[in-house]
Design a protein around this motif. Structure first.
Motif, PDB file in Angstrom:
ATOM      1  N   ASP A 160       0.883  -1.260  -0.030  1.00 17.41           N
ATOM      2  CA  ASP A 160       0.033  -0.136  -0.080  1.00 17.41           C
ATOM      3  C   ASP A 160       0.786   1.086   0.155  1.00 17.41           C
ATOM      4  O   ASP A 160       0.340   2.259  -0.054  1.00 17.41           O
ATOM      5  CB  ASP A 160      -0.836  -0.186   1.248  1.00 17.41           C
ATOM      6  CG  ASP A 160      -0.092   0.003   2.534  1.00 17.41           C
ATOM      7  OD1 ASP A 160       0.811  -0.092   2.512  1.00 17.41           O
ATOM      8  OD2 ASP A 160      -0.840  -0.029   3.664  1.00 17.41           O
ATOM      9  N   GLN A 161       2.079   1.301  -0.057  1.00 17.52           N
ATOM     10  CA  GLN A 161       2.804   2.508  -0.250  1.00 17.52           C
ATOM     11  C   GLN A 161       3.568   2.416  -1.633  1.00 17.52           C
ATOM     12  O   GLN A 161       3.818   1.446  -2.089  1.00 17.52           O
ATOM     13  CB  GLN A 161       4.187   2.457   0.614  1.00 17.52           C
ATOM     14  CG  GLN A 161       3.607   2.374   2.243  1.00 17.52           C
ATOM     15  CD  GLN A 161       2.986   3.528   2.613  1.00 17.52           C
ATOM     16  OE1 GLN A 161       3.269   4.708   2.329  1.00 17.52           O
ATOM     17  NE2 GLN A 161       1.574   3.496   3.098  1.00 17.52           N
TER      18      GLN A 161
ATOM     19  N   GLU B 123       5.614   4.610  -4.560  1.00 17.95           N
ATOM     20  CA  GLU B 123       6.829   5.725  -5.268  1.00 17.95           C
ATOM     21  C   GLU B 123       6.950   5.510  -6.730  1.00 17.95           C
ATOM     22  O   GLU B 123       7.194   4.441  -7.425  1.00 17.95           O
ATOM     23  CB  GLU B 123       8.303   5.450  -4.743  1.00 17.95           C
ATOM     24  CG  GLU B 123       9.094   6.762  -5.134  1.00 17.95           C
ATOM     25  CD  GLU B 123      10.491   6.410  -4.272  1.00 17.95           C
ATOM     26  OE1 GLU B 123      11.358   7.368  -4.361  1.00 17.95           O
ATOM     27  OE2 GLU B 123      10.609   5.162  -3.846  1.00 17.95           O
TER      28      GLU B 123
ATOM     29  N   THR C  24       6.051   9.991  -4.013  1.00 16.82           N
ATOM     30  CA  THR C  24       5.793   8.914  -2.925  1.00 16.82           C
ATOM     31  C   THR C  24       4.085   9.386  -2.172  1.00 16.82           C
ATOM     32  O   THR C  24       3.775  10.201  -2.186  1.00 16.82           O
ATOM     33  CB  THR C  24       6.720   8.612  -1.714  1.00 16.82           C
ATOM     34  OG1 THR C  24       6.578   9.881  -1.008  1.00 16.82           O
ATOM     35  CG2 THR C  24       8.041   8.700  -2.519  1.00 16.82           C
ATOM     36  N   GLY C  25       3.553   8.146  -1.779  1.00 18.75           N
ATOM     37  CA  GLY C  25       2.416   8.098  -1.071  1.00 18.75           C
ATOM     38  C   GLY C  25       1.740   6.915  -0.834  1.00 18.75           C
ATOM     39  O   GLY C  25       2.532   5.880  -1.150  1.00 18.75           O
ATOM     40  N   SER C  26       0.810   6.895  -0.267  1.00 18.93           N
ATOM     41  CA  SER C  26       0.170   5.559   0.089  1.00 18.93           C
ATOM     42  C   SER C  26      -0.907   5.240  -1.090  1.00 18.93           C
ATOM     43  O   SER C  26      -1.418   6.244  -1.688  1.00 18.93           O
ATOM     44  CB  SER C  26      -0.853   5.666   1.202  1.00 18.93           C
ATOM     45  OG  SER C  26      -1.896   6.362   1.272  1.00 18.93           O
TER      46      SER C  26
ATOM     47  N   ASP D 237      -4.141   7.281  -0.467  1.00 16.29           N
ATOM     48  CA  ASP D 237      -4.005   8.837  -0.790  1.00 16.29           C
ATOM     49  C   ASP D 237      -4.095   9.292  -2.380  1.00 16.29           C
ATOM     50  O   ASP D 237      -4.421  10.430  -2.738  1.00 16.29           O
ATOM     51  CB  ASP D 237      -2.544   9.287  -0.608  1.00 16.29           C
ATOM     52  CG  ASP D 237      -2.343   9.440   0.856  1.00 16.29           C
ATOM     53  OD1 ASP D 237      -3.267   9.423   1.779  1.00 16.29           O
ATOM     54  OD2 ASP D 237      -1.103   9.399   1.301  1.00 16.29           O
TER      55      ASP D 237
ATOM     56  N   THR E 116       5.092  -0.983  -2.102  1.00 21.06           N
ATOM     57  CA  THR E 116       6.096  -1.696  -1.156  1.00 21.06           C
ATOM     58  C   THR E 116       4.964  -1.888   0.028  1.00 21.06           C
ATOM     59  O   THR E 116       4.023  -1.224   0.251  1.00 21.06           O
ATOM     60  CB  THR E 116       7.056  -0.680  -0.731  1.00 21.06           C
ATOM     61  OG1 THR E 116       7.899  -0.397  -1.814  1.00 21.06           O
ATOM     62  CG2 THR E 116       7.914  -1.340   0.373  1.00 21.06           C
ATOM     63  N   THR E 117       5.349  -2.860   0.971  1.00 19.27           N
ATOM     64  CA  THR E 117       4.667  -3.454   2.108  1.00 19.27           C
ATOM     65  C   THR E 117       5.447  -2.668   3.381  1.00 19.27           C
ATOM     66  O   THR E 117       6.469  -2.153   3.220  1.00 19.27           O
ATOM     67  CB  THR E 117       4.536  -4.800   2.285  1.00 19.27           C
ATOM     68  OG1 THR E 117       5.739  -5.287   2.350  1.00 19.27           O
ATOM     69  CG2 THR E 117       3.856  -5.613   1.293  1.00 19.27           C
ATOM     70  N   SER E 118       4.741  -2.625   4.350  1.00 14.47           N
ATOM     71  CA  SER E 118       5.421  -2.130   5.597  1.00 14.47           C
ATOM     72  C   SER E 118       6.497  -2.945   6.073  1.00 14.47           C
ATOM     73  O   SER E 118       7.328  -2.306   6.803  1.00 14.47           O
ATOM     74  CB  SER E 118       4.432  -2.239   6.626  1.00 14.47           C
ATOM     75  OG  SER E 118       3.852  -3.183   7.171  1.00 14.47           O
TER      76      SER E 118
ATOM     77  N   SER F 259       8.637  -5.411  -1.943  1.00 14.24           N
ATOM     78  CA  SER F 259       8.128  -4.557  -3.053  1.00 14.24           C
ATOM     79  C   SER F 259       8.038  -5.425  -4.521  1.00 14.24           C
ATOM     80  O   SER F 259       8.685  -6.244  -4.791  1.00 14.24           O
ATOM     81  CB  SER F 259       9.414  -3.603  -3.381  1.00 14.24           C
ATOM     82  OG  SER F 259       9.767  -2.879  -2.337  1.00 14.24           O
TER      83      SER F 259
END
Length: 180
Positions: free
Chosen positions: A45-46, A48, A71-73, A76, A99-101, A105
């Motif tokens: 959920d992230q 770039e 970048t963002g979620s 967003d 990417t995940t927390s 990726s």
């Protein structure tokens, strides 16, 4: 209707190269988009990307943005229009990382620039609901990779979309690479 010849090539290191060659029947109307839709794990959920941003951008709707790294979620990226519709696309991208927390990726690059949309909602959900408060989130991160995407709008309440913003070619090719 459409003849699609797709070649998936998986390298020893796990990189997936995709080439899609399409011949569209000229009697078909213009396409809203052409690409691939992926359903990824929700925690991817992230993002770039290198393309036009930071707000949504389309081939004809990009003058307020600039080309750069953003970048963002995934959350967003959603534009909360009163009536749900296509939204949150980013045009003219050459690279995207989701990417995940825990830093797993998916890296995407194209031999041609592409548009992408990463969302909590499917296109079906956006199409069938009349109001934004009715939307139900997907259990996935919904990723659309588009080699071609028409501009937004129609002539339902204004002029027809200019020809240069339409996907009406009879032959299309889209190539990209996925790295996990």
């Amino acid at each position: 209707l459409m003849d699609i010849d797709t070649v998936w090539k998986i390298d020893a290191d796990g990189r997936i190269s995709v080439k899609m060659d399409v011949v569209k029947n000229p009697e078909l109307p213009e396409l809203p988009r052409f690409g691939l839709r992926l359903f990824l794990k929700k925690d991817m959920d992230q993002l770039e990307y290198y393309g036009v941003g930071p707000q949504e951008s389309y081939i004809h709707k990009c003058k307020a943005g600039s080309h750069g790294i953003y970048t963002g979620s995934v959350t967003d990226q959603h534009e909360d229009y009163i009536r749900p519709q296509e939204n949150g696309s980013h045009w003219n991208c050459s690279g995207l990382a989701l990417t995940t927390s825990d830093h797993r990726s998916l890296l995407i690059s194209g031999t041609q620039n592409f548009s992408f949309n990463a969302s909590r909602y499917t296109q079906e959900e956006l199409t069938t609901k009349a109001h934004s408060f009715e939307l139900e989130k997907s259990p996935y991160t919904v990723l659309c990779l588009d080699g071609y995407m028409s501009g937004c709008g129609s002539n339902s309440c204004g002029p027809a979309l200019a020809k240069k913003y339409r996907v009406d070619q009879d032959k299309l090719t889209f190539t990209f690479t996925l790295n996990f």
